[in-house]
Scaffold this motif. Structure first.
Motif: not given
Length: 175
Positions: A3-21
């Motif tokens: 149940h936490r996998l989608p949350v972890l994936i969203m957290a990874l995407i958020a970290a990638q967004v920060i790096c991209a910015v």
């Protein structure tokens, strides 16, 4: 963890967004400096662009997977409800009493006589008596035949219509 996998994936995407910015801002600062403009910015700019494209791809894939999961969960809910209806129809046809219905439902779920007795708070002898009445009313000799009567109904007619079945349009018959 499931149940936490989608949350972890969203957290990874958020970290990638920060790096991209951060990378994008760095490229823009370097581009604003006349002494830095040139081919040296190209790899950084391409890396930033690739990161944004990757993020978009991951977000689309995650959204698709979450929609598919929700669709499958709805389908399981519909199938479960339909299966319950088939079972209840059999219980009605067999004219089971309320106690016999309780015992039969627990039997269909796979509980043993002692487990059924424990759940119902009754003696094993009482459960055995109810099971014998169920077998007689269902014209069956044992638990397997009762389940067979129910399964025969399911095999003869699908639980869900073609419209309710997930991915029904993608199924093909093999000749």
């Amino acid at each position: 963890m499931k149940h936490r996998l989608p949350v972890l994936i969203m957290a990874l995407i958020a970290a990638q967004v920060i790096c991209a910015v951060v990378f994008f801002v760095d490229v823009m600062r370097d581009a604003a400096d006349p002494g830095r403009v040139g081919w040296g910015l190209l790899p950084e700019a391409l890396a930033s662009l690739a990161l944004f494209v990757g993020i978009a791809f991951e977000a689309v894939c995650l959204a698709h997977l979450l929609r598919r999961k929700a669709s499958l969960e709805r389908s399981v809910g519909l199938a479960s409800s339909a299966l319950q209806g088939v079972i209840e129809n059999h219980f009605d046809a067999w004219k089971l009493t309320a106690s016999e219905r309780d015992v039969a439902a627990l039997m269909v779920k796979g509980l043993s006589i002692s487990e059924i007795a424990g759940v119902r708070g009754s003696a094993e002898g009482t459960v055995k008596a109810h099971l014998n009445a169920i077998y007689r009313k269902a014209n069956a000799r044992n638990r397997a035949e009762v389940l067979s009567h129910i399964m025969d109904t399911l095999i003869d007619k699908p639980l869900l219509s073609a419209e309710e079945r997930p991915f029904a349009e993608t199924r093909k018959t093999v000749n």
